[in-house]
Motif scaffolding. Structure first.
Motif, PDB file in Angstrom:
ATOM      1  N   SER A   1       0.818  -1.217   0.000  1.00  0.00           N
ATOM      2  CA  SER A   1       0.000   0.000   0.000  1.00  0.00           C
ATOM      3  C   SER A   1       0.852   1.268   0.000  1.00  0.00           C
ATOM      4  CB  SER A   1      -0.924  -0.008   1.219  1.00  0.00           C
ATOM      5  OG  SER A   1      -1.912  -0.998   1.043  1.00  0.00           O
ATOM      6  N   ASN A   2       1.908   1.282   0.797  1.00  0.00           N
ATOM      7  CA  ASN A   2       2.752   2.481   0.849  1.00  0.00           C
ATOM      8  C   ASN A   2       3.387   2.758  -0.513  1.00  0.00           C
ATOM      9  OD1 ASN A   2       3.987   2.440   4.302  1.00  0.00           O
ATOM     10  ND2 ASN A   2       2.145   3.290   3.402  1.00  0.00           N
TER      11      ASN A   2
ATOM     12  N   PHE B   1      -2.871   7.044   8.826  1.00  0.00           N
ATOM     13  CA  PHE B   1      -1.777   6.104   9.094  1.00  0.00           C
ATOM     14  C   PHE B   1      -0.440   6.850   9.065  1.00  0.00           C
ATOM     15  CE2 PHE B   1       0.791   2.395   7.263  1.00  0.00           C
ATOM     16  CZ  PHE B   1       0.798   1.652   8.430  1.00  0.00           C
TER      17      PHE B   1
ATOM     18  N   SER C   1      -5.455   1.455  10.620  1.00  0.00           N
ATOM     19  CA  SER C   1      -4.668   0.358  11.136  1.00  0.00           C
ATOM     20  C   SER C   1      -4.712   0.368  12.672  1.00  0.00           C
ATOM     21  CB  SER C   1      -3.249   0.546  10.597  1.00  0.00           C
ATOM     22  OG  SER C   1      -2.293   0.181  11.505  1.00  0.00           O
TER      23      SER C   1
ATOM     24  N   ASP D   1      -7.295   4.712   0.584  1.00  0.00           N
ATOM     25  CA  ASP D   1      -6.431   3.699   1.172  1.00  0.00           C
ATOM     26  C   ASP D   1      -7.347   2.582   1.673  1.00  0.00           C
ATOM     27  OD1 ASP D   1      -5.096   2.069   3.003  1.00  0.00           O
ATOM     28  OD2 ASP D   1      -3.850   3.672   3.802  1.00  0.00           O
TER      29      ASP D   1
ATOM     30  N   GLN E   1      -6.820  -1.849   4.769  1.00  0.00           N
ATOM     31  CA  GLN E   1      -7.639  -2.640   5.700  1.00  0.00           C
ATOM     32  C   GLN E   1      -9.053  -2.869   5.172  1.00  0.00           C
ATOM     33  OE1 GLN E   1      -6.385  -4.194   8.085  1.00  0.00           O
ATOM     34  NE2 GLN E   1      -4.540  -3.084   8.640  1.00  0.00           N
TER      35      GLN E   1
ATOM     36  N   SER F   1      -3.164  -3.874   0.094  1.00  0.00           N
ATOM     37  CA  SER F   1      -2.052  -4.803   0.288  1.00  0.00           C
ATOM     38  C   SER F   1      -2.603  -6.220   0.149  1.00  0.00           C
ATOM     39  CB  SER F   1      -1.445  -4.650   1.687  1.00  0.00           C
ATOM     40  OG  SER F   1      -1.238  -3.290   2.015  1.00  0.00           O
TER      41      SER F   1
ATOM     42  N   ARG G   1      -1.403  -9.038   1.781  1.00  0.00           N
ATOM     43  CA  ARG G   1      -1.256  -9.951   2.928  1.00  0.00           C
ATOM     44  C   ARG G   1      -2.323  -9.780   4.001  1.00  0.00           C
ATOM     45  NH1 ARG G   1       1.743  -5.536   3.780  1.00  0.00           N
ATOM     46  NH2 ARG G   1       1.814  -4.619   5.856  1.00  0.00           N
ATOM     47  N   LYS G   2      -3.084  -8.684   3.977  1.00  0.00           N
ATOM     48  CA  LYS G   2      -4.038  -8.425   5.057  1.00  0.00           C
ATOM     49  C   LYS G   2      -5.312  -9.255   4.846  1.00  0.00           C
ATOM     50  CE  LYS G   2      -1.658  -4.132   6.029  1.00  0.00           C
ATOM     51  NZ  LYS G   2      -1.687  -2.672   6.129  1.00  0.00           N
TER      52      LYS G   2
HETATM   53  C1  LIG Z   1      -0.848  -1.746   6.423  1.00  0.00           C
HETATM   54  C2  LIG Z   1      -1.362  -0.421   6.056  1.00  0.00           C
HETATM   55  C3  LIG Z   1      -0.714   0.368   5.091  1.00  0.00           C
HETATM   56  C4  LIG Z   1       0.633   0.011   4.512  1.00  0.00           C
HETATM   57  O1  LIG Z   1       0.588  -1.167   3.766  1.00  0.00           O
HETATM   58  P1  LIG Z   1       1.938  -1.826   3.237  1.00  0.00           P
HETATM   59  O2  LIG Z   1       1.474  -2.912   2.334  1.00  0.00           O
HETATM   60  O3  LIG Z   1       2.685  -2.314   4.454  1.00  0.00           O
HETATM   61  O4  LIG Z   1       2.716  -0.776   2.521  1.00  0.00           O
HETATM   62  C5  LIG Z   1      -1.297   1.555   4.714  1.00  0.00           C
HETATM   63  N1  LIG Z   1      -2.464   1.961   5.254  1.00  0.00           N
HETATM   64  C6  LIG Z   1      -3.106   1.235   6.195  1.00  0.00           C
HETATM   65  C7  LIG Z   1      -4.405   1.736   6.727  1.00  0.00           C
HETATM   66  C8  LIG Z   1      -2.572   0.022   6.626  1.00  0.00           C
HETATM   67  O5  LIG Z   1      -3.212  -0.692   7.557  1.00  0.00           O
END
Ligand SMILES: *Cc1c(COP(=O)(O)O)cnc(C)c1O
Length: 359
Positions: free
Chosen positions: A82-83, A106, A155, A180, A183, A201, A203-204
């Motif tokens: 995400s970043n 975040f 997050s 974003d 989550q 992302s 993996r979440k």
């Molecule tokens: C985890 C998270 C990110 C960052 O995601 P990455 O894949 O680690 O770069 C950004 N925004 C929120 C709200 C997150 O929970």
């Protein structure tokens, strides 16, 4: 089979209790196998030939993301997370460098905004950090930002933001909206937002591999040279294949069914933890997400608690330090984020362990 049974049967057995999906969910056998098979294929026929063979799988992944994000004709790029997506979007931005976001933004996102020279206006919220939908129009009118960056689910808390109200306010003011959904994707319904860009992302909540993510943007939002650069960048194709399989599993399970089960999981978690001495559940029981945050009422360090829950009880939770949301958090917290397969026994074990560690 119930959704929970299917989910459990599809992955390796868990060692202990895993209630850490907001950090990293457990991958399925099929996802693990798809990424491994791609690596094997690279060794057999060469990495670039294997990438051509994987193109249809990646196209299917992109098509599913396009449908799930509700951005018609979206240009979909795989990212490393995400970043990375936010860095691409803000680096590409040619307009004025002013944006509005929530006070609970975040922390790492704030750092990326600062690095790209954006000045930040904070959107109005209530005492839970939830967007104040009655005040947002006036806030946007008084100092119109060049864009709105909106984190639909943070997050650091389970509070679900009224993203549809945000989207209609943006449309009313002609302000582009970036969402974003790190989550939110594969957890909440994000299909009807009508964002200009949305990223997440793997993996979440999608339960794909680590180290991969996705960015969907309205055609024309990203400059041609940015898109060309992204298309030629070195990437881990095997992880993109694994993520595409995970998105496919989410579609097959039924997004409505997964989302509704996750709401049920959130309520069950908060109910199970409501009476653990020494802890306060931040969210209302019915908050429609599967993220629960707990604050210590007698000054225990949640980092220490997280460590002991793993070491002494094989229960995986998340420590939330203030850096997660530096403009909003005043106390560190413990996050509990089970996926659809959590059982009442798991939650009872967590409540017991938390009480034991606290005593
Ligand atoms: C985890 C998270 C990110 C960052 O995601 P990455 O894949 O680690 O770069 C950004 N925004 C929120 C709200 C997150 O929970």
């Amino acid at each position: 089979m119930t959704l929970a049974e299917q989910w459990r049967a599809a992955r390796p057995p868990v060692a202990g209790v895993h209630v850490d999906s907001a950090a990293c969910s457990r991958q399925s056998f099929a996802v693990i196998e798809a990424a491994a098979q791609h690596a094997r294929h690279e060794a057999e026929v060469g990495g670039y030939v294997a990438a051509e063979a994987a193109a249809p799988a990646l196209d299917a992944g992109r098509a599913a993301v396009r449908a799930l994000t509700g951005i018609p004709d979206a240009v979909v790029h795989f990212t490393t997370g995400s970043n990375h997506a936010l860095d691409i979007l803000l680096g590409d931005w040619t307009g004025a460098r002013t944006l509005a976001c929530l006070p609970g933004e975040f922390g790492p996102n704030l750092a990326i905004m600062a690095r790209h020279g954006f000045s930040i206006k904070v959107l109005p919220v209530d005492e839970f950090g939830r967007l104040d939908v009655n005040a947002v129009g006036a806030a946007l009118s008084s100092h119109q930002p060049a864009l709105v960056h909106f984190t639909v689910l943070g997050s650091h808390s389970g509070i679900v933001q009224p993203v549809h109200d945000m989207a209609s306010a943006c449309r009313g003011h002609g302000i582009p909206l970036i969402v974003d959904a790190a989550q939110g994707f594969a957890h909440l319904d994000v299909a009807g937002i009508g964002a200009d860009a949305l990223y997440s992302s793997s993996r979440k909540w999608t339960a794909g591999p680590r180290g991969v993510g996705v960015l969907a943007s309205r055609p024309g939002l990203l400059a041609d040279d940015t898109r060309i650069r992204l298309n030629h960048a070195e990437t881990n194709v095997g992880l993109q294949v694994g993520f595409s399989v995970a998105v496919g599993e989410y579609v097959a399970a039924g997004p409505d069914a997964v989302q509704s089960r996750l709401r049920e999981v959130g309520a069950a978690t908060r109910t199970a933890l409501a009476d653990v001495p020494g802890w306060r559940v931040v969210e209302h029981v019915t908050e429609p997400s599967a993220i629960t945050t707990l604050q210590s009422t007698d000054g225990l360090d949640p980092l220490d608690v997280r460590t002991r829950l793993i070491a002494e009880h094989q229960i995986v939770t998340t420590y939330l330090g203030l850096e997660r949301a530096p403009r909003e958090m005043s106390h560190p917290a413990l996050r509990v984020s089970p996926h659809v397969d959590v059982t009442d026994a798991d939650l009872a074990a967590l409540a017991d362990a938390l009480a034991t560690v606290t005593r």
